[in-house]
Write a protein that holds these residues in place. Structure first.
Motif, PDB file in Angstrom:
ATOM      1  N   SER A 542       9.485  -5.844   1.202  1.00  0.00           N
ATOM      2  CA  SER A 542       9.021  -4.449   1.161  1.00  0.00           C
ATOM      3  C   SER A 542       7.456  -4.362   0.996  1.00  0.00           C
ATOM      4  O   SER A 542       6.645  -3.509   1.577  1.00  0.00           O
ATOM      5  N   PHE A 543       6.736  -5.502   0.659  1.00  0.00           N
ATOM      6  CA  PHE A 543       5.237  -5.800   0.619  1.00  0.00           C
ATOM      7  C   PHE A 543       4.618  -6.529   1.875  1.00  0.00           C
ATOM      8  O   PHE A 543       3.581  -6.943   1.909  1.00  0.00           O
ATOM      9  N   MET A 544       5.594  -6.639   2.942  1.00  0.00           N
ATOM     10  CA  MET A 544       5.262  -7.729   4.050  1.00  0.00           C
ATOM     11  C   MET A 544       4.244  -6.754   4.707  1.00  0.00           C
ATOM     12  O   MET A 544       4.328  -5.595   4.969  1.00  0.00           O
ATOM     13  N   ASN A 545       3.097  -7.297   5.334  1.00  0.00           N
ATOM     14  CA  ASN A 545       2.072  -6.971   6.072  1.00  0.00           C
ATOM     15  C   ASN A 545       0.877  -6.201   5.131  1.00  0.00           C
ATOM     16  O   ASN A 545       0.140  -5.406   5.547  1.00  0.00           O
ATOM     17  N   VAL A 546       1.188  -6.558   3.918  1.00  0.00           N
ATOM     18  CA  VAL A 546       0.256  -5.830   2.923  1.00  0.00           C
ATOM     19  C   VAL A 546      -0.240  -6.970   2.170  1.00  0.00           C
ATOM     20  O   VAL A 546       0.340  -7.713   1.353  1.00  0.00           O
ATOM     21  N   LYS A 547      -1.866  -7.223   1.999  1.00  0.00           N
ATOM     22  CA  LYS A 547      -2.306  -8.196   1.538  1.00  0.00           C
ATOM     23  C   LYS A 547      -2.775  -7.899   0.017  1.00  0.00           C
ATOM     24  O   LYS A 547      -2.529  -7.006  -0.525  1.00  0.00           O
ATOM     25  N   THR A 602       8.378   6.693  -8.369  1.00  0.00           N
ATOM     26  CA  THR A 602       7.288   6.472  -7.323  1.00  0.00           C
ATOM     27  C   THR A 602       5.938   6.983  -7.863  1.00  0.00           C
ATOM     28  O   THR A 602       4.844   6.290  -7.333  1.00  0.00           O
ATOM     29  N   PRO A 603       5.727   8.137  -8.446  1.00  0.00           N
ATOM     30  CA  PRO A 603       4.574   8.382  -8.902  1.00  0.00           C
ATOM     31  C   PRO A 603       3.796   7.576  -9.621  1.00  0.00           C
ATOM     32  O   PRO A 603       2.690   7.333  -9.648  1.00  0.00           O
ATOM     33  N   LYS A 604       4.653   6.912 -10.700  1.00  0.00           N
ATOM     34  CA  LYS A 604       4.084   5.958 -11.470  1.00  0.00           C
ATOM     35  C   LYS A 604       3.585   4.855 -10.672  1.00  0.00           C
ATOM     36  O   LYS A 604       2.581   4.353 -11.035  1.00  0.00           O
ATOM     37  N   PHE A 605       4.608   4.304  -9.725  1.00  0.00           N
ATOM     38  CA  PHE A 605       4.169   3.177  -9.303  1.00  0.00           C
ATOM     39  C   PHE A 605       2.900   3.310  -8.268  1.00  0.00           C
ATOM     40  O   PHE A 605       1.896   2.427  -8.219  1.00  0.00           O
ATOM     41  N   ASP A 606       2.715   4.471  -7.705  1.00  0.00           N
ATOM     42  CA  ASP A 606       1.509   4.814  -6.778  1.00  0.00           C
ATOM     43  C   ASP A 606       0.354   4.597  -7.553  1.00  0.00           C
ATOM     44  O   ASP A 606      -0.579   4.320  -7.264  1.00  0.00           O
ATOM     45  N   GLN A 607       0.294   5.280  -8.901  1.00  0.00           N
ATOM     46  CA  GLN A 607      -0.759   5.252  -9.644  1.00  0.00           C
ATOM     47  C   GLN A 607      -1.038   3.705  -9.949  1.00  0.00           C
ATOM     48  O   GLN A 607      -2.596   3.528 -10.219  1.00  0.00           O
ATOM     49  N   ILE A 608      -0.088   3.132 -10.157  1.00  0.00           N
ATOM     50  CA  ILE A 608      -0.422   1.765 -10.629  1.00  0.00           C
ATOM     51  C   ILE A 608      -1.182   0.814  -9.483  1.00  0.00           C
ATOM     52  O   ILE A 608      -2.118   0.109  -9.689  1.00  0.00           O
ATOM     53  N   ILE A 609      -0.623   1.097  -8.193  1.00  0.00           N
ATOM     54  CA  ILE A 609      -1.240   0.177  -7.131  1.00  0.00           C
ATOM     55  C   ILE A 609      -2.384   0.981  -6.439  1.00  0.00           C
ATOM     56  O   ILE A 609      -2.834   0.460  -5.211  1.00  0.00           O
ATOM     57  N   SER A 610      -2.519   2.045  -6.899  1.00  0.00           N
ATOM     58  CA  SER A 610      -3.732   2.685  -6.206  1.00  0.00           C
ATOM     59  C   SER A 610      -5.185   1.936  -6.058  1.00  0.00           C
ATOM     60  O   SER A 610      -5.932   2.354  -5.325  1.00  0.00           O
ATOM     61  N   SER A 611      -5.274   1.110  -7.008  1.00  0.00           N
ATOM     62  CA  SER A 611      -6.656   0.516  -7.221  1.00  0.00           C
ATOM     63  C   SER A 611      -6.567  -0.668  -6.097  1.00  0.00           C
ATOM     64  O   SER A 611      -7.545  -1.246  -6.039  1.00  0.00           O
ATOM     65  N   ILE A 612      -5.323  -1.087  -5.629  1.00  0.00           N
ATOM     66  CA  ILE A 612      -5.285  -2.095  -4.746  1.00  0.00           C
ATOM     67  C   ILE A 612      -5.054  -1.638  -3.444  1.00  0.00           C
ATOM     68  O   ILE A 612      -5.563  -2.298  -2.384  1.00  0.00           O
ATOM     69  N   PHE A 613      -4.359  -0.780  -3.040  1.00  0.00           N
ATOM     70  CA  PHE A 613      -3.950  -0.271  -1.553  1.00  0.00           C
ATOM     71  C   PHE A 613      -4.407   1.097  -1.482  1.00  0.00           C
ATOM     72  O   PHE A 613      -4.659   1.927  -2.317  1.00  0.00           O
ATOM     73  N   ASP A 614      -4.585   1.425  -0.105  1.00  0.00           N
ATOM     74  CA  ASP A 614      -5.106   2.892   0.228  1.00  0.00           C
ATOM     75  C   ASP A 614      -3.651   3.373   0.591  1.00  0.00           C
ATOM     76  O   ASP A 614      -2.541   3.023   0.393  1.00  0.00           O
ATOM     77  N   ASP A 615      -3.972   4.813   0.866  1.00  0.00           N
ATOM     78  CA  ASP A 615      -2.689   5.784   0.598  1.00  0.00           C
ATOM     79  C   ASP A 615      -1.862   5.472   1.993  1.00  0.00           C
ATOM     80  O   ASP A 615      -0.459   5.183   1.807  1.00  0.00           O
ATOM     81  N   GLN A 617      -1.036   2.227   3.126  1.00  0.00           N
ATOM     82  CA  GLN A 617      -0.443   1.319   2.722  1.00  0.00           C
ATOM     83  C   GLN A 617       0.603   1.520   1.566  1.00  0.00           C
ATOM     84  O   GLN A 617       1.959   1.168   1.625  1.00  0.00           O
ATOM     85  N   ILE A 618       0.414   2.238   0.561  1.00  0.00           N
ATOM     86  CA  ILE A 618       1.330   2.750  -0.234  1.00  0.00           C
ATOM     87  C   ILE A 618       2.378   3.309   0.254  1.00  0.00           C
ATOM     88  O   ILE A 618       3.665   3.279   0.003  1.00  0.00           O
ATOM     89  N   LYS A 619       2.169   4.170   1.340  1.00  0.00           N
ATOM     90  CA  LYS A 619       3.523   5.104   2.000  1.00  0.00           C
ATOM     91  C   LYS A 619       4.122   3.908   2.727  1.00  0.00           C
ATOM     92  O   LYS A 619       5.484   4.049   2.682  1.00  0.00           O
ATOM     93  N   GLN A 620       3.447   2.833   3.377  1.00  0.00           N
ATOM     94  CA  GLN A 620       4.364   1.941   4.006  1.00  0.00           C
ATOM     95  C   GLN A 620       5.355   1.231   3.140  1.00  0.00           C
ATOM     96  O   GLN A 620       6.318   0.835   3.377  1.00  0.00           O
ATOM     97  N   VAL A 621       4.817   0.746   2.024  1.00  0.00           N
ATOM     98  CA  VAL A 621       5.460   0.198   0.845  1.00  0.00           C
ATOM     99  C   VAL A 621       6.619   0.878   0.557  1.00  0.00           C
ATOM    100  O   VAL A 621       7.636   0.438   0.431  1.00  0.00           O
ATOM    101  N   ASN A 622       6.140   2.182   0.390  1.00  0.00           N
ATOM    102  CA  ASN A 622       7.554   3.141  -0.209  1.00  0.00           C
ATOM    103  C   ASN A 622       8.855   3.080   0.783  1.00  0.00           C
ATOM    104  O   ASN A 622       9.755   3.029   0.331  1.00  0.00           O
TER     105      ASN A 622
END
Length: 740
Positions: A542-547, A602-615, A617-622
């Motif tokens: 699920s995190f493929m192509n995301v560094k 998802t909302p909680k997860f988006d908030q956690i990884i928001s400091s690492i990924f842009d919007d 990337q977050i959409k792609q991960v989901n």
């Protein structure tokens, strides 16, 4: 009734089954009842029922449906009979009419001889030889090599061919011996056709060490082990244990020394597993058992234990002191009290071995193994500041070296990992990962191995842990002793790396952990590191192509007890924990796998990884999470479809559906659609659609617009798979979309 007796005359078979009236055919001088009438009120067994013609099968299933039948030559008068029908055949179901098979409510398929486990095949061989011994009224002595050939030989005609072969073998050998002599069977007594049809079965077979004697007086077959030193050793050891327990001795060391010394000798005297099929069978079974226990955090996998337990099972099977059915001693109670945790593990082993070997350990067996387990390096129950791992190719090389070193050093320093001969450096690194993840070592870990690329193994190993690792190749017993002694003395990995001398000629590489902290997500599961690895793989896809982020599987209990202070975790920045249960680590957020996939987390997860990924990337991960988790579930439901192709087609269907509806379908609904639609396509291809839906017309009438949208969206699937989606299936899709 054996239907094969009338195979050449189907009409005669039907007449014997249903009966016939006078004049029905030439020779029918009087009316004669058939087997159905004769069995009225009882049971009718039809052997070789495939010999029944199509017409006969039709008449038989008419009787099964309606409860009546007609006699040959009389289609007017109906006859009734109340029977229980049992049929047997050696043919496949393709031989019968489908309408006939559907009338048989219970169908039992007995496995072919080659599909049965080796212990069951041996029981059949024992029973056939025992029967021959009783018939000839002479004992039969079977060589271990002949028994191995019979166990490994493929008999295409099944059990009957095995039985016939044994009859020939005994008859052939009988000619050489008098009526008062034991019939001795060797390889020369085997039928020639066995060698002609399968020469490799004779050349490559592994021999069983002991001969087997079958007694004509009905005694159970026994292995000739009167002079076997291992059997005598087990009996003598039990005698000493019984004496100690009889005097109420509670010093654990006494029992540990007795059993440890005995087990060392059993391992040393064990038959070569490459030449003895039963020994190999025991080793493979114990290895499977300990791997399972390791994954479920019951007991750490240790190659020393594999050989020890397998050797004990092999020798105690025929030991008079431990033979199943004998009166069990009271001494196990004292051993169970002295080693309660290990005794419970031994009882779990008994349950496993009962399913795999059809043999349940006695209470004495469990007591013996409980003491032996206590001598192993059980790292799950205690901390070890200095640990060594010996990993080599071969069934027992690592175990032997580790066992010798631990005994001489009087300390459980080394764990053993025995690898198959074909193992690569990558395989070694993966195996190290499984063990290293469970070790809490302050100073790091020393790994000694026999061959392979130091740099390659080091690189792979550091992907799984941030502990310092000292890798040393060309392991020998003397070299391992030197390293083990240094570990016992508390020397650092750097100091140990300098012990390498020219006489030993190994190479050493000290791998230090990275200082810069890396972002990671921890994958955990209460059931063990094995399941956590599966969660890790799912998340990695699920995190493929995301560094800038990596997923690490870790032991749940260790994480729960030590938190972020657990060994290698101090080297990372833990973003969050994803798993099946919350280990409650302070200041580290937890998200359940289910809530993440269904969208609730998802909302909680988006908030956690928001400091690492842009919007983006977050959409792609989901989207990847939804797809991969659905894919895992879909695979379990698909049997004929190309999984990746159908997933892409369903994605196209959902995309068209969202376009028509001008809305976004929730993750929860998408997951349900992936599973349901993939199964639906397969049903339609098989022409097995859902036939009914309660108040179907009302459902369509109340949802005309969405019905039309779904039907249009399904056109992409209908064209590709050449199926027609019925209204019943669409009605269920309407219900799913309503979930949002």
């Amino acid at each position: 009734m054996n239907c094969s007796q009338y195979a050449s005359n189907p009409e005669l078979l039907s007449s014997m089954l249903f009966g016939y009236v006078k004049g029905a055919f030439t020779g029918a001088d009087k009316t004669q009842e058939g087997a159905l009438s004769s069995a009225d009120g009882g049971v009718l067994f039809l052997d070789e029922v495939h010999r029944l013609s199509g017409e006969g099968q039709e008449k038989l299933f008419t009787y099964l449906d309606e409860g009546y039948f007609t006699m040959i030559g009389d289609n007017v008068h109906q006859h009734k009979a109340k029977i229980r029908l049992i049929c047997a055949t050696t043919e496949t179901s393709d031989t019968f009419l489908a309408t006939f098979l559907r009338r048989l409510p219970i169908q039992i398929k007995l496995p072919d001889l080659e599909e049965r486990p080796v212990n069951e095949k041996k029981e059949l061989i024992d029973s056939f030889f025992q029967r021959e011994a009783s018939q000839f009224q002479q004992n039969i002595k079977l060589s271990g090599r002949v028994l191995s050939i019979l166990l490994n030989y493929s008999f295409p005609e099944n059990v009957g061919q095995l039985k016939s072969a044994i009859k020939y073998i005994v008859a052939n050998a009988h000619e050489k011996y008098g009526l008062d002599q034991t019939i001795k069977i060797t390889i020369e007594n085997l039928p020639a056709w066995m060698y002609v049809k399968n020469k490799s079965a004779f050349k490559n077979v592994m021999s069983i060490s002991s001969e087997t004697t079958y007694h004509f007086d009905g005694m159970s077959p026994d292995l000739l082990q009167k002079k076997d030193p291992n059997t005598i050793l087990i009996n003598k050891t039990w005698a000493k244990i019984t004496e100690a327990t009889g005097h109420g001795v509670t010093d654990k060391k006494i029992y540990v020394n007795l059993i440890k010394d005995a087990m060392d000798e059993l391992i040393f005297n064990r038959p070569n597993e490459n030449q003895d099929i039963l020994m190999q069978f025991f080793i493979d079974t114990v290895r499977q058992m300990l791997t399972l226990f390791n994954d479920t955090n019951v007991l750490l996998y240790d190659g020393n234990l594999v050989l020890g337990i397998a050797s004990f099972l092999y020798d105690s099977t025929n030991s008079k002191a431990l033979e199943a059915g004998k009166t069990e001693k009271e001494n196990f109670k004292l051993l169970a009290n002295l080693f309660p945790e290990q005794f419970n593990i031994a009882k779990k082993m008994s349950d496993f071995l009962n399913t795999q070997l059809d043999r349940r350990l006695t209470q004495d067996d469990c007591g013996w193994l409980a003491v032996y387990i206590s001598t192993s390096n059980n790292l799950l129950s205690r901390e070890n500041k200095n640990i060594g791992i010996i990993i080599t190719h071969g069934y027992a090389t690592a175990s032997s070296i580790a066992n010798v070193c631990n005994r001489i050093l009087h300390n459980n320093v080394f764990l053993a990992i025995n690898m198959p001969i074909s193992s690569t450096p990558d395989d070694i690194a993966v195996k190290l990962q499984e063990i290293i993840g469970t070790i809490d070592s302050d100073q790091g870990i020393v790994v000694l191995f026999d061959m392979g690329s130091l740099s390659q193994i080091a690189q792979k190993s550091l992907e799984y842990t941030k502990k310092p690792i000292l890798l040393i190749d060309k392991v020998t017993t003397s070299g391992a002793l030197e390293v083990g002694n240094a570990l016992v003395m508390g020397k650092s990995l750097s100091e140990i790396s300098k012990l390498i001398n020219k006489d030993w000629l190994p190479m050493a590489k000290l791998c230090q952990p990275m200082i810069e902290k890396e972002n990671i997500i921890l994958a955990v599961c209460m059931t063990g590191i094995g399941t956590a690895q599966q969660i890790k793989l799912m998340l990695e896809k699920s995190f493929m192509n995301v560094k800038n982020l990596r997923v690490v599987a870790t032991d749940f209990n260790s994480l729960k007890n030590k938190g972020t202070k657990l060994g290698e975790l101090e080297q990372y920045h833990i973003v969050c924990i994803v798993g099946t249960d919350n280990p409650a680590v302070e200041k580290v957020p937890y998200i359940s796998m289910q809530s993440l996939i269904t969208g609730e987390g998802t909302p909680k997860f988006d908030q956690i990884i928001s400091s690492i990924f842009d919007d983006k990337q977050i959409k792609q991960v989901n989207q990847n999470l939804i797809r991969n988790f659905s894919l895992t579930r879909v695979i379990d439901n698909l049997t004929i479809l190309d999984t990746h192709k159908v997933m892409n087609d369903i994605e196209e269907f959902i995309s068209r559906l969202e376009g028509y509806l001008q809305t976004t379908v929730t993750n929860k609904v998408k997951m349900a659609l992936f599973v349901h639609v993939s199964a639906m396509i397969e049903r339609l291809i098989r022409q097995e659609p859902i036939g009914q839906y309660p108040q179907l017309k009302k459902k369509i009438s109340e949802n005309k617009k969405i019905y039309s949208v779904i039907k249009s969206s399904f056109s992409v699937l209908e064209n590709k798979y050449r199926v027609q989606v019925p209204d019943t299936e669409i009605a269920y899709i309407i219900d799913m979309i309503a979930l949002k």
